[in-house]
Design a protein around this motif. Structure first.
Motif, PDB file in Angstrom:
ATOM      1  N   GLY A  89       0.745  -1.206  -0.103  1.00  0.00           N
ATOM      2  CA  GLY A  89       0.039  -0.034   0.189  1.00  0.00           C
ATOM      3  C   GLY A  89       0.953   1.209  -0.007  1.00  0.00           C
ATOM      4  N   GLY A  90       0.277   2.215   0.679  1.00  0.00           N
ATOM      5  CA  GLY A  90       1.316   3.488   0.667  1.00  0.00           C
ATOM      6  C   GLY A  90       2.372   3.609   1.658  1.00  0.00           C
ATOM      7  N   ASP A  91       2.519   2.448   2.441  1.00  0.00           N
ATOM      8  CA  ASP A  91       3.858   2.468   3.551  1.00  0.00           C
ATOM      9  C   ASP A  91       4.998   2.070   2.749  1.00  0.00           C
ATOM     10  N   THR A  92       6.033   2.820   2.836  1.00  0.00           N
ATOM     11  CA  THR A  92       7.311   3.063   2.213  1.00  0.00           C
ATOM     12  C   THR A  92       8.564   2.777   2.961  1.00  0.00           C
ATOM     13  N   SER A  93       8.240   2.399   4.458  1.00  0.00           N
ATOM     14  CA  SER A  93       9.171   2.173   5.503  1.00  0.00           C
ATOM     15  C   SER A  93       9.842   0.802   5.021  1.00  0.00           C
ATOM     16  N   PRO A  94      11.199   0.850   5.660  1.00  0.00           N
ATOM     17  CA  PRO A  94      11.903  -0.507   5.114  1.00  0.00           C
ATOM     18  C   PRO A  94      11.429  -1.833   5.715  1.00  0.00           C
ATOM     19  N   ALA A  95      10.648  -1.608   6.583  1.00  0.00           N
ATOM     20  CA  ALA A  95       9.987  -2.960   7.233  1.00  0.00           C
ATOM     21  C   ALA A  95       8.269  -2.937   6.614  1.00  0.00           C
ATOM     22  N   ALA A  96       8.026  -2.320   5.625  1.00  0.00           N
ATOM     23  CA  ALA A  96       6.732  -2.200   5.134  1.00  0.00           C
ATOM     24  C   ALA A  96       6.356  -3.791   4.486  1.00  0.00           C
ATOM     25  N   GLY A  97       7.450  -4.508   3.833  1.00  0.00           N
ATOM     26  CA  GLY A  97       7.125  -5.530   3.072  1.00  0.00           C
ATOM     27  C   GLY A  97       6.913  -6.504   4.227  1.00  0.00           C
ATOM     28  N   LEU A  98       7.836  -6.710   5.056  1.00  0.00           N
ATOM     29  CA  LEU A  98       7.659  -7.769   6.266  1.00  0.00           C
ATOM     30  C   LEU A  98       6.428  -7.512   6.880  1.00  0.00           C
ATOM     31  N   LYS A  99       5.704  -6.231   7.291  1.00  0.00           N
ATOM     32  CA  LYS A  99       4.802  -6.100   8.101  1.00  0.00           C
ATOM     33  C   LYS A  99       3.319  -6.406   7.220  1.00  0.00           C
ATOM     34  N   ALA A 100       3.334  -6.159   5.970  1.00  0.00           N
ATOM     35  CA  ALA A 100       2.252  -6.524   5.050  1.00  0.00           C
ATOM     36  C   ALA A 100       2.314  -8.067   4.806  1.00  0.00           C
ATOM     37  N   ASN A 101       3.697  -8.724   4.658  1.00  0.00           N
ATOM     38  CA  ASN A 101       3.537 -10.215   4.587  1.00  0.00           C
ATOM     39  C   ASN A 101       2.838 -10.822   5.853  1.00  0.00           C
ATOM     40  N   MET A 102       3.490 -10.523   6.938  1.00  0.00           N
ATOM     41  CA  MET A 102       3.093 -10.936   8.276  1.00  0.00           C
ATOM     42  C   MET A 102       1.443 -11.079   8.381  1.00  0.00           C
ATOM     43  N   ALA A 103       0.740  -9.708   8.131  1.00  0.00           N
ATOM     44  CA  ALA A 103      -0.456  -9.570   8.336  1.00  0.00           C
ATOM     45  C   ALA A 103      -1.363 -10.368   7.230  1.00  0.00           C
ATOM     46  N   GLN A 128      10.914 -16.396   9.242  1.00  0.00           N
ATOM     47  CA  GLN A 128       9.865 -15.696   9.930  1.00  0.00           C
ATOM     48  C   GLN A 128       8.366 -15.948   9.431  1.00  0.00           C
ATOM     49  N   MET A 129       8.397 -15.630   8.025  1.00  0.00           N
ATOM     50  CA  MET A 129       7.366 -15.760   7.432  1.00  0.00           C
ATOM     51  C   MET A 129       6.468 -17.078   7.546  1.00  0.00           C
ATOM     52  N   GLU A 130       7.324 -17.964   7.230  1.00  0.00           N
ATOM     53  CA  GLU A 130       6.868 -19.576   7.326  1.00  0.00           C
ATOM     54  C   GLU A 130       6.225 -19.807   8.792  1.00  0.00           C
ATOM     55  N   ALA A 170       1.582 -21.198  12.138  1.00  0.00           N
ATOM     56  CA  ALA A 170       0.899 -20.875  13.415  1.00  0.00           C
ATOM     57  C   ALA A 170      -0.490 -20.693  12.950  1.00  0.00           C
ATOM     58  N   ALA A 171      -0.861 -19.940  11.914  1.00  0.00           N
ATOM     59  CA  ALA A 171      -2.100 -19.693  11.420  1.00  0.00           C
ATOM     60  C   ALA A 171      -2.844 -20.839  10.671  1.00  0.00           C
ATOM     61  N   LEU A 172      -2.017 -21.680  10.111  1.00  0.00           N
ATOM     62  CA  LEU A 172      -2.684 -22.955   9.582  1.00  0.00           C
ATOM     63  C   LEU A 172      -2.958 -24.022  10.737  1.00  0.00           C
ATOM     64  N   ARG A 173      -2.281 -23.936  11.858  1.00  0.00           N
ATOM     65  CA  ARG A 173      -2.574 -24.825  12.973  1.00  0.00           C
ATOM     66  C   ARG A 173      -4.051 -24.510  13.545  1.00  0.00           C
ATOM     67  N   GLN A 174      -4.283 -23.308  13.555  1.00  0.00           N
ATOM     68  CA  GLN A 174      -5.357 -22.966  14.106  1.00  0.00           C
ATOM     69  C   GLN A 174      -6.601 -23.041  13.140  1.00  0.00           C
ATOM     70  N   LEU A 222       2.387 -26.582   3.354  1.00  0.00           N
ATOM     71  CA  LEU A 222       3.155 -25.473   2.870  1.00  0.00           C
ATOM     72  C   LEU A 222       4.256 -26.350   2.088  1.00  0.00           C
ATOM     73  N   ALA A 223       4.257 -25.942   0.856  1.00  0.00           N
ATOM     74  CA  ALA A 223       5.258 -26.857   0.033  1.00  0.00           C
ATOM     75  C   ALA A 223       6.541 -26.394  -0.035  1.00  0.00           C
ATOM     76  N   GLY A 224       6.660 -25.061   0.124  1.00  0.00           N
ATOM     77  CA  GLY A 224       7.851 -24.311   0.209  1.00  0.00           C
ATOM     78  C   GLY A 224       7.916 -22.914  -0.656  1.00  0.00           C
ATOM     79  N   TRP A 225       9.051 -22.527  -1.229  1.00  0.00           N
ATOM     80  CA  TRP A 225       9.365 -21.539  -2.042  1.00  0.00           C
ATOM     81  C   TRP A 225       9.783 -21.857  -3.316  1.00  0.00           C
ATOM     82  N   THR A 226       9.610 -21.122  -4.212  1.00  0.00           N
ATOM     83  CA  THR A 226       9.751 -21.351  -5.879  1.00  0.00           C
ATOM     84  C   THR A 226      11.021 -20.467  -5.790  1.00  0.00           C
ATOM     85  N   GLN A 227      11.593 -20.919  -7.199  1.00  0.00           N
ATOM     86  CA  GLN A 227      12.843 -20.132  -7.420  1.00  0.00           C
ATOM     87  C   GLN A 227      12.624 -18.693  -7.599  1.00  0.00           C
TER      88      GLN A 227
END
Length: 168
Positions: free
Chosen positions: A79-93, A125-127, A132-136, A143-148
């Motif tokens: 979104g409009g967040d341009t801080s260095p941690a914006a990507g991690l915050k959005a991914n976690m949410a 950390q994202m995994e 944790a969300a999937l356990r609930q 979770l198959a993993g990450w692609t190239q």
């Protein structure tokens, strides 16, 4: 009884059916059946929100969930967040909310998540947040993993007809 053990098993006492069990177990009404309950609880607005692919996230980010014939594509944006941690915050949410959104929409099969830009070191950390969300969530999801290309791949059991097909 041992002398009569040969042959077919007999029914000694007929058990309660599903309706009798429900009446016995559900002593207090959990459902608001009054006229106007949908309006009072905002059900129509919730259904309309599930029809739209865009899911707003806390902090100003968003997640776009689009089912296709082959897979379910999920795109996470800061979104409009341009801080260095914006990507991690959005991914976690987004990863905390993803199992719920997939369940509500009735989506399953192969799910590909395109996370917002975040360093590779944050993947673990994202995994953990997603696991944790999937356990609930009751739905069987792997979770198959990450692609190239840096996409997260999930495999989710299909249990019902997707909401977009039911609503048309």
């Amino acid at each position: 009884m041992l002398a009569d053990a040969s042959g077919e098993a007999e029914v000694l006492v007929e058990g309660d059916g599903a309706q009798a069990l429900a009446w016995r177990e559900w002593d207090a009404p959990d459902v608001d059946a009054d006229p106007g309950a949908f309006e009072r609880h905002g059900v129509h607005e919730m259904i309309d929100a599930l029809r739209r692919p865009l899911v707003p996230l806390p902090g100003g980010g968003s997640m776009c969930i689009e089912p296709t014939r082959a897979l379910v594509a999920v795109d996470v944006n800061t979104g409009g967040d341009t801080s260095p941690a914006a990507g991690l915050k959005a991914n976690m949410a987004a990863l905390r909310e993803l199992p719920r959104q997939l369940r509500l929409r009735g989506l399953g099969g192969q799910v590909i998540v395109d996370p917002a830009p975040a360093p590779k070191k944050d993947r673990k950390q994202m995994e953990q947040v997603l696991r944790a969300a999937l356990r609930q969530d009751e739905m069987e999801t792997v979770l198959a993993g990450w692609t190239q290309l840096g996409l997260m791949e999930l495999q989710r059991k299909r249990e019902r007809v997707p909401l977009h097909e039911v609503l048309g």
